[in-house]
Design a protein around this motif. Structure first.
Motif, mmCIF file in Angstrom:
data_model
loop_
_atom_site.group_PDB
_atom_site.id
_atom_site.type_symbol
_atom_site.label_atom_id
_atom_site.label_comp_id
_atom_site.label_asym_id
_atom_site.label_seq_id
_atom_site.Cartn_x
_atom_site.Cartn_y
_atom_site.Cartn_z
ATOM 1 N N MET A 247 0.834 -1.201 0.000
ATOM 2 C CA MET A 247 0.000 0.000 0.000
ATOM 3 C C MET A 247 0.870 1.253 0.000
ATOM 4 O O MET A 247 0.593 2.228 -0.686
ATOM 5 N N ARG A 248 1.912 1.203 0.772
ATOM 6 C CA ARG A 248 2.825 2.342 0.878
ATOM 7 C C ARG A 248 3.437 2.653 -0.500
ATOM 8 O O ARG A 248 3.526 3.786 -0.917
ATOM 9 N N GLU A 249 3.855 1.610 -1.200
ATOM 10 C CA GLU A 249 4.467 1.805 -2.525
ATOM 11 C C GLU A 249 3.449 2.399 -3.501
ATOM 12 O O GLU A 249 3.764 3.271 -4.292
ATOM 13 N N LEU A 250 2.215 1.898 -3.426
ATOM 14 C CA LEU A 250 1.190 2.401 -4.346
ATOM 15 C C LEU A 250 0.789 3.836 -3.996
ATOM 16 O O LEU A 250 0.582 4.665 -4.881
ATOM 17 N N SER A 251 0.701 4.127 -2.702
ATOM 18 C CA SER A 251 0.331 5.497 -2.299
ATOM 19 C C SER A 251 1.394 6.466 -2.776
ATOM 20 O O SER A 251 1.101 7.584 -3.193
ATOM 21 N N TYR A 252 2.627 6.027 -2.705
ATOM 22 C CA TYR A 252 3.731 6.887 -3.149
ATOM 23 C C TYR A 252 3.508 7.316 -4.603
ATOM 24 O O TYR A 252 3.775 8.446 -4.982
ATOM 25 N N ALA A 253 2.998 6.394 -5.407
ATOM 26 C CA ALA A 253 2.795 6.704 -6.821
ATOM 27 C C ALA A 253 1.355 7.134 -7.092
ATOM 28 O O ALA A 253 0.798 6.841 -8.141
ATOM 29 N N GLY A 254 0.734 7.772 -6.128
ATOM 30 C CA GLY A 254 -0.531 8.437 -6.425
ATOM 31 C C GLY A 254 -1.802 7.691 -6.063
ATOM 32 O O GLY A 254 -2.886 8.180 -6.352
ATOM 33 N N PHE A 255 -1.713 6.529 -5.447
ATOM 34 C CA PHE A 255 -2.905 5.815 -4.998
ATOM 35 C C PHE A 255 -3.489 6.598 -3.837
ATOM 36 O O PHE A 255 -2.855 6.706 -2.787
ATOM 37 N N SER A 256 -4.715 7.159 -3.984
ATOM 38 C CA SER A 256 -5.160 7.988 -2.867
ATOM 39 C C SER A 256 -6.361 7.348 -2.190
ATOM 40 O O SER A 256 -7.480 7.783 -2.353
ATOM 41 N N GLY A 285 -14.859 -5.790 1.593
ATOM 42 C CA GLY A 285 -13.900 -4.690 1.506
ATOM 43 C C GLY A 285 -12.480 -5.150 1.235
ATOM 44 O O GLY A 285 -12.240 -6.293 0.851
ATOM 45 N N THR A 286 -11.567 -4.240 1.467
ATOM 46 C CA THR A 286 -10.144 -4.549 1.269
ATOM 47 C C THR A 286 -9.465 -4.597 2.628
ATOM 48 O O THR A 286 -9.661 -3.705 3.448
ATOM 49 N N TRP A 287 -8.669 -5.632 2.829
ATOM 50 C CA TRP A 287 -7.920 -5.767 4.089
ATOM 51 C C TRP A 287 -6.478 -5.338 3.859
ATOM 52 O O TRP A 287 -5.824 -5.845 2.947
ATOM 53 N N ILE A 288 -6.022 -4.421 4.696
ATOM 54 C CA ILE A 288 -4.601 -4.043 4.646
ATOM 55 C C ILE A 288 -3.947 -4.693 5.869
ATOM 56 O O ILE A 288 -4.360 -4.443 7.006
ATOM 57 N N VAL A 289 -2.991 -5.549 5.610
ATOM 58 C CA VAL A 289 -2.464 -6.419 6.680
ATOM 59 C C VAL A 289 -0.935 -6.411 6.674
ATOM 60 O O VAL A 289 -0.308 -5.977 5.704
ATOM 61 N N SER A 290 -0.344 -6.965 7.736
ATOM 62 C CA SER A 290 1.124 -7.061 7.764
ATOM 63 C C SER A 290 1.584 -8.218 6.897
ATOM 64 O O SER A 290 2.625 -8.156 6.255
ATOM 65 N N LYS A 291 0.818 -9.304 6.926
ATOM 66 C CA LYS A 291 1.206 -10.512 6.194
ATOM 67 C C LYS A 291 0.030 -11.020 5.390
ATOM 68 O O LYS A 291 -1.069 -11.167 5.945
ATOM 69 N N ARG A 292 0.237 -11.293 4.122
ATOM 70 C CA ARG A 292 -0.857 -11.746 3.265
ATOM 71 C C ARG A 292 -1.247 -13.184 3.600
ATOM 72 O O ARG A 292 -0.411 -14.008 3.947
ATOM 73 N N THR A 293 -2.550 -13.491 3.433
ATOM 74 C CA THR A 293 -2.996 -14.882 3.599
ATOM 75 C C THR A 293 -3.200 -15.528 2.236
ATOM 76 O O THR A 293 -3.243 -16.736 2.112
ATOM 77 N N HIS A 294 -3.403 -14.698 1.207
ATOM 78 C CA HIS A 294 -3.602 -15.245 -0.139
ATOM 79 C C HIS A 294 -3.224 -14.214 -1.190
ATOM 80 O O HIS A 294 -3.141 -13.016 -0.889
ATOM 81 N N TYR A 295 -3.000 -14.699 -2.392
ATOM 82 C CA TYR A 295 -2.703 -13.798 -3.514
ATOM 83 C C TYR A 295 -3.726 -14.042 -4.608
ATOM 84 O O TYR A 295 -3.881 -15.172 -5.066
ATOM 85 N N ASP A 296 -4.458 -12.995 -5.017
ATOM 86 C CA ASP A 296 -5.425 -13.148 -6.104
ATOM 87 C C ASP A 296 -4.733 -13.029 -7.457
ATOM 88 O O ASP A 296 -5.264 -13.463 -8.468
ATOM 89 N N SER A 297 -3.579 -12.390 -7.471
ATOM 90 C CA SER A 297 -2.864 -12.180 -8.733
ATOM 91 C C SER A 297 -1.392 -11.909 -8.415
ATOM 92 O O SER A 297 -1.048 -11.610 -7.279
#
Ligand code: ASP
Length: 450
Positions: A247-256, A285-297
């Motif tokens: 999330m931090r990386e995406l916010s850096y590039a304009g994810f608001s 909704g969307t969960w922002i977590v420390s560790k992922r439980t799954h990857y959709d992509s």
């Protein structure tokens, strides 16, 4: 327990406020609700915070502000009448009128105190309404609760450490729903200080951290965070789970999605953050977590942001000169300019920075110093956008860079900078600003529509 925060669109009118209250009351673990100021009722409406800013600016300019103030009071009147809690109005009206008419010799302090009233009155109104419907709810005053802030050198509101211990005491409030106004706190001198716009997200995050909540629910008006800006791509892929780092990386590039500073308090305490939709509470909704439980992509998201520039410094045999980079960076730090990336060649170093901090005055000083003190050639380019591909699942997977680069090349987009850290969580491309949105679309099509 859960801390909830509701944004302005979730509180824009009486109907929305009823929805919000139903959401909170439907789960007895939801013990704290942080509220924004009422937002826009329609696309062309004006947010209460913007109306309040107009009040303060009119007064500071020596103009009459009464008309603007009436509009603010009108918003609360409309809500209170529809919720059948008109009795709360004299209190709200008095507060707004006296704050607007208060001393304004210090314009920054005055503006902050007026701006904060949007959230403050909203929290009072919501608590009153909950009580009127037979629920035990209480308005929490940030000053009394000890939500202490101060300004840093750049004028940004920062949280004083003791705030966390002070707010932790709210745990003692049993069997009562706490309604907390977002967006502001007070200095040790008890003067109101607001965060930057959208700062109620930060209030919710601080409270979740202080109370060690099981989750911080941030309620807004979309079902999910999307893998790409939905204004650029139709029906983009929803993100069900994302890490704080991604999330931090995406916010850096304009994810608001959230206020940038809202991530840190919950991240530091390992509290998951769940983004939810007030208008569709059954969506997970969307969960922002420390560790992922799954990857959709493989890729989690793609974002692009304009507004960067590059300073390219070249000198023959630069790579042999010990301490060269340190001397170069010192020039930037002397001018209080923060640097975003430093791609380099053998005899060249490029410094990538945000244009908004690199004023023409700073540019002239820095360029002169590099030439005179380091004996280098310098060229500055003001046309750079950064596009990021982010995803933890990309680590150790082969071929994503090749696919991304060839999709961009097939689209005729020149790559001016390419960067991938060893953590492999993100890839960064620097392109001309005019290609920013196009590059994001091209990459999305390549990496998500497999
Ligand atoms: N009401 C403030 C704003 O409009 C803060 C917030 O909503 O978070 O920016």
């Amino acid at each position: 327990m859960k801390v909830t925060k509701f944004g302005g669109s979730s509180l824009a009118n009486a109907f929305q406020i009823q929805k919000v209250c139903n959401i909170v009351l439907s789960d007895e673990d939801r013990k704290v609700m942080v509220v924004s100021a009422p937002g826009k009722r329609t696309k062309d409406d004006i947010k209460v915070t913007d109306l309040l800013i107009a009040v303060a600016k009119a007064r500071l300019a020596g103009n009459s502000y009464e008309e603007e103030l009436k509009k603010v009071i009108g918003r609360y009147e409309e809500i209170a009448e529809e919720l059948d809690v008109k009795q709360v109005l004299p209190d709200i009206e008095n507060r707004l009128t006296s704050i607007a008419a208060a001393d304004y010799t210090d314009d920054v302090k005055y503006l902050d105190s007026v701006k904060a009233m949007g959230e403050d009155c909203c929290a009072r109104l919501v608590a009153y309404y909950l009580n009127s419907t037979g629920h035990n709810a209480k308005y929490c005053n940030p000053e009394e609760c000890g939500l202490y802030l101060k300004h840093d050198e750049a004028g940004k509101a920062v949280i004083l450490d003791e705030t966390y211990d002070n707010l932790a005491k709210l745990k003692d409030e049993k069997d009562v729903l706490l309604v907390f106004p977002g967006f502001y706190g007070v200095s040790k001198e008890k003067e109101i200080i607001t965060f930057s716009r959208g700062g109620s997200d930060i209030t919710g995050s601080i409270l979740a951290a202080a109370l060690n909540a099981e989750v911080y629910e941030n309620w807004t008006d979309v079902d999910n965070v999307f893998a790409v800006n939905p204004n650029l791509v139709k029906n983009p892929f929803p993100i069900t789970e994302i890490t704080y780092d991604e999330m931090r990386e995406l916010s850096y590039a304009g994810f608001s999605v959230l206020h940038e500073e809202a991530i840190y308090p919950v991240f530091k305490n390992g509290i998951p953050l769940n983004i939810r939709n007030t208008n569709n509470p059954s969506a997970k909704g969307t969960w922002i977590v420390s560790k992922r439980t799954h990857y959709d992509s493989l890729v989690t998201g793609i974002a692009g942001d304009k507004g960067f520039c590059t300073v390219t410094v070249s000198k023959y045999m630069m790579n042999r000169q010990v301490g060269f980079l340190a001397a170069l960076l010192k020039i930037f730090s002397d001018e209080a300019i923060s640097i975003d990336h430093i791609p380099s060649g053998i005899d060249t170093v490029t410094i990538v920075l945000r244009k908004k901090y690199f004023t023409p005055e700073k540019e002239a000083i820095i360029v002169d110093r590099i030439k005179n003190e380091l004996g280098c050639k310098v060229s500055v380019d003001h046309d750079l956008a950064i596009v990021m591909i982010v995803g933890e699942a990309m680590a150790n997977s082969v071929g994503i860079m090749a696919r991304a680069a060839s999709a961009l090349s097939n689209a005729g987009i020149n790559l001016r900078i390419v960067n991938q850290g060893a953590s492999e969580i993100s890839m960064m491309f620097g392109v001309s600003e005019s290609y920013c949105s196009y590059a994001v679309r091209v990459l999305y099509k390549e990496l998500f529509r497999y």
